[in-house]
Design an enzyme around this catalytic site. Structure first.
Site, PDB file in Angstrom:
ATOM      1  N   CYS A  24     -25.404 121.589 -37.974  1.00  0.00           N
ATOM      2  CA  CYS A  24     -24.144 120.834 -37.949  1.00  0.00           C
ATOM      3  C   CYS A  24     -23.110 121.502 -38.857  1.00  0.00           C
ATOM      4  O   CYS A  24     -23.339 121.679 -40.056  1.00  0.00           O
ATOM      5  CB  CYS A  24     -24.395 119.403 -38.393  1.00  0.00           C
ATOM      6  SG  CYS A  24     -22.867 118.487 -38.634  1.00  0.00           S
ATOM      7  N   CYS A  50     -22.042 119.335 -41.842  1.00  0.00           N
ATOM      8  CA  CYS A  50     -23.082 119.321 -42.894  1.00  0.00           C
ATOM      9  C   CYS A  50     -22.974 120.598 -43.714  1.00  0.00           C
ATOM     10  O   CYS A  50     -23.075 120.567 -44.952  1.00  0.00           O
ATOM     11  CB  CYS A  50     -24.468 119.216 -42.283  1.00  0.00           C
ATOM     12  SG  CYS A  50     -24.904 117.579 -41.669  1.00  0.00           S
ATOM     13  N   ASP A  95      -8.121 120.295 -41.560  1.00  0.00           N
ATOM     14  CA  ASP A  95      -8.557 120.690 -40.214  1.00  0.00           C
ATOM     15  C   ASP A  95      -8.142 122.139 -39.971  1.00  0.00           C
ATOM     16  O   ASP A  95      -7.042 122.571 -40.334  1.00  0.00           O
ATOM     17  CB  ASP A  95      -7.920 119.778 -39.155  1.00  0.00           C
ATOM     18  CG  ASP A  95      -8.615 119.899 -37.808  1.00  0.00           C
ATOM     19  OD1 ASP A  95      -9.265 118.934 -37.387  1.00  0.00           O
ATOM     20  OD2 ASP A  95      -8.497 120.977 -37.170  1.00  0.00           O
ATOM     21  N   HIS A 136     -25.434 112.816 -42.516  1.00  0.00           N
ATOM     22  CA  HIS A 136     -25.188 113.094 -41.095  1.00  0.00           C
ATOM     23  C   HIS A 136     -25.324 111.826 -40.262  1.00  0.00           C
ATOM     24  O   HIS A 136     -26.410 111.263 -40.131  1.00  0.00           O
ATOM     25  CB  HIS A 136     -26.144 114.170 -40.561  1.00  0.00           C
ATOM     26  CG  HIS A 136     -25.807 114.552 -39.151  1.00  0.00           C
ATOM     27  ND1 HIS A 136     -24.899 115.540 -38.845  1.00  0.00           N
ATOM     28  CD2 HIS A 136     -26.210 114.044 -37.961  1.00  0.00           C
ATOM     29  CE1 HIS A 136     -24.770 115.633 -37.541  1.00  0.00           C
ATOM     30  NE2 HIS A 136     -25.561 114.732 -36.976  1.00  0.00           N
ATOM     31  N   ASN A 192     -12.782 109.860 -33.170  1.00  0.00           N
ATOM     32  CA  ASN A 192     -13.180 109.993 -31.777  1.00  0.00           C
ATOM     33  C   ASN A 192     -14.675 109.714 -31.673  1.00  0.00           C
ATOM     34  O   ASN A 192     -15.460 110.235 -32.467  1.00  0.00           O
ATOM     35  CB  ASN A 192     -12.882 111.407 -31.266  1.00  0.00           C
ATOM     36  CG  ASN A 192     -11.387 111.677 -31.203  1.00  0.00           C
ATOM     37  OD1 ASN A 192     -10.607 110.791 -30.859  1.00  0.00           O
ATOM     38  ND2 ASN A 192     -10.982 112.887 -31.546  1.00  0.00           N
ATOM     39  N   GLY A 222     -13.013 112.704 -26.656  1.00  0.00           N
ATOM     40  CA  GLY A 222     -12.656 114.051 -27.101  1.00  0.00           C
ATOM     41  C   GLY A 222     -13.397 114.504 -28.338  1.00  0.00           C
ATOM     42  O   GLY A 222     -13.008 115.476 -28.980  1.00  0.00           O
ATOM     43  N   THR A 276     -15.653 116.524 -30.438  1.00  0.00           N
ATOM     44  CA  THR A 276     -16.233 117.862 -30.247  1.00  0.00           C
ATOM     45  C   THR A 276     -17.246 118.203 -31.337  1.00  0.00           C
ATOM     46  O   THR A 276     -18.129 119.037 -31.121  1.00  0.00           O
ATOM     47  CB  THR A 276     -15.137 118.956 -30.226  1.00  0.00           C
ATOM     48  OG1 THR A 276     -14.398 118.893 -31.442  1.00  0.00           O
ATOM     49  CG2 THR A 276     -14.208 118.774 -29.034  1.00  0.00           C
ATOM     50  N   HIS A 278     -20.554 114.884 -35.852  1.00  0.00           N
ATOM     51  CA  HIS A 278     -20.821 114.384 -37.214  1.00  0.00           C
ATOM     52  C   HIS A 278     -19.603 113.508 -37.515  1.00  0.00           C
ATOM     53  O   HIS A 278     -18.467 114.008 -37.478  1.00  0.00           O
ATOM     54  CB  HIS A 278     -20.941 115.559 -38.193  1.00  0.00           C
ATOM     55  CG  HIS A 278     -21.182 115.173 -39.622  1.00  0.00           C
ATOM     56  ND1 HIS A 278     -22.143 115.782 -40.401  1.00  0.00           N
ATOM     57  CD2 HIS A 278     -20.581 114.273 -40.423  1.00  0.00           C
ATOM     58  CE1 HIS A 278     -22.123 115.261 -41.617  1.00  0.00           C
ATOM     59  NE2 HIS A 278     -21.162 114.335 -41.661  1.00  0.00           N
ATOM     60  N   HIS A 303     -16.384 111.709 -38.358  1.00  0.00           N
ATOM     61  CA  HIS A 303     -15.220 112.133 -39.142  1.00  0.00           C
ATOM     62  C   HIS A 303     -14.001 111.358 -38.698  1.00  0.00           C
ATOM     63  O   HIS A 303     -13.897 110.965 -37.539  1.00  0.00           O
ATOM     64  CB  HIS A 303     -14.968 113.641 -39.008  1.00  0.00           C
ATOM     65  CG  HIS A 303     -14.810 114.104 -37.596  1.00  0.00           C
ATOM     66  ND1 HIS A 303     -15.892 114.309 -36.765  1.00  0.00           N
ATOM     67  CD2 HIS A 303     -13.706 114.377 -36.856  1.00  0.00           C
ATOM     68  CE1 HIS A 303     -15.468 114.702 -35.579  1.00  0.00           C
ATOM     69  NE2 HIS A 303     -14.138 114.750 -35.593  1.00  0.00           N
TER      70      HIS A 303
HETATM   71  P1  AMP Z   1     -13.073 115.977 -32.853  1.00  0.00           P
HETATM   72  O1  AMP Z   1     -12.498 116.648 -31.636  1.00  0.00           O
HETATM   73  O2  AMP Z   1     -12.547 114.597 -33.106  1.00  0.00           O
HETATM   74  O3  AMP Z   1     -14.578 116.035 -32.851  1.00  0.00           O
HETATM   75  O4  AMP Z   1     -12.546 116.820 -34.085  1.00  0.00           O
HETATM   76  C1  AMP Z   1     -13.167 117.964 -34.567  1.00  0.00           C
HETATM   77  C2  AMP Z   1     -12.156 118.666 -35.428  1.00  0.00           C
HETATM   78  O5  AMP Z   1     -12.838 119.579 -36.260  1.00  0.00           O
HETATM   79  C3  AMP Z   1     -11.108 119.472 -34.635  1.00  0.00           C
HETATM   80  O6  AMP Z   1      -9.801 118.980 -34.936  1.00  0.00           O
HETATM   81  C4  AMP Z   1     -11.312 120.902 -35.138  1.00  0.00           C
HETATM   82  O7  AMP Z   1     -10.108 121.612 -35.272  1.00  0.00           O
HETATM   83  C5  AMP Z   1     -11.992 120.670 -36.487  1.00  0.00           C
HETATM   84  N1  AMP Z   1     -12.828 121.758 -36.968  1.00  0.00           N
HETATM   85  C6  AMP Z   1     -13.813 122.402 -36.300  1.00  0.00           C
HETATM   86  N2  AMP Z   1     -14.380 123.340 -37.085  1.00  0.00           N
HETATM   87  C7  AMP Z   1     -13.749 123.260 -38.282  1.00  0.00           C
HETATM   88  C8  AMP Z   1     -13.890 123.960 -39.511  1.00  0.00           C
HETATM   89  N3  AMP Z   1     -14.804 124.929 -39.690  1.00  0.00           N
HETATM   90  N4  AMP Z   1     -13.073 123.632 -40.539  1.00  0.00           N
HETATM   91  C9  AMP Z   1     -12.156 122.652 -40.390  1.00  0.00           C
HETATM   92  N5  AMP Z   1     -11.980 121.953 -39.252  1.00  0.00           N
HETATM   93  C10 AMP Z   1     -12.766 122.251 -38.218  1.00  0.00           C
END
Ligand code: AMP
Length: 114
Positions: free
Chosen positions: A4, A7, A30, A46, A87, A93, A95, A98, A100
């Site tokens: 993850c 994590c 982000d 987690h 989300n 959406g 992605t 974990h 957040h």
């Molecule tokens: P979600 O689509 O709600 O799951 O949001 C995931 C967010 O994580 C997206 O806005 C990505 O730009 C962000 N993200 C993914 N990898 C990283 C990373 N290594 N550092 C900071 N943000 C990240």
């Protein structure tokens, strides 16, 4: 959890720009910001998403909101306003699986969520 990414960020195995941290929560910028202020508020434990919040772990929501308030103050959007979004699942959406919350602000946001 081993694979993850959040994590790994929480354990400092992957770099991030940390804006707030305590023993329960980490908040970092982000990597693809949608607004001048775009911070992810992440519990260190987690949990996949809010679907996994229950009577045993709901205290984490207090910790997340406490962190969000501190981040909003620190980054100067507490008074101007900001949006706190989570989300849950693919149709929403999500992605990174974990839990957040996105704290987004620093410009006028669309009044519509979608
Ligand atoms: P979600 O689509 O709600 O799951 O949001 C995931 C967010 O994580 C997206 O806005 C990505 O730009 C962000 N993200 C993914 N990898 C990283 C990373 N290594 N550092 C900071 N943000 C990240």
């Amino acid at each position: 959890m081993d694979n993850c990414i959040f994590c790994k960020i929480a354990k400092k195995e992957i770099p991030s720009t940390v804006e707030y941290e305590d023993d329960k929560v980490i908040a970092f910028r982000d990597i693809e910001p949608a607004a001048p202020v775009h911070v992810l508020i992440v519990p260190k434990v987690h949990i996949k998403n809010i679907k996994e919040i229950n009577g045993d772990n709901a205290d984490l929501l207090k910790d997340i909101h406490n962190a969000a308030n501190k981040v909003a103050e620190k980054l100067g959007v507490a008074e101007s306003g900001y949006r706190l979004i989570t989300n849950c699942g693919e149709d929403a959406g999500q992605t990174v699986f974990h839990l957040h919350y996105h704290l987004v602000g620093g410009r006028k946001l669309s009044p519509r969520i979608l």
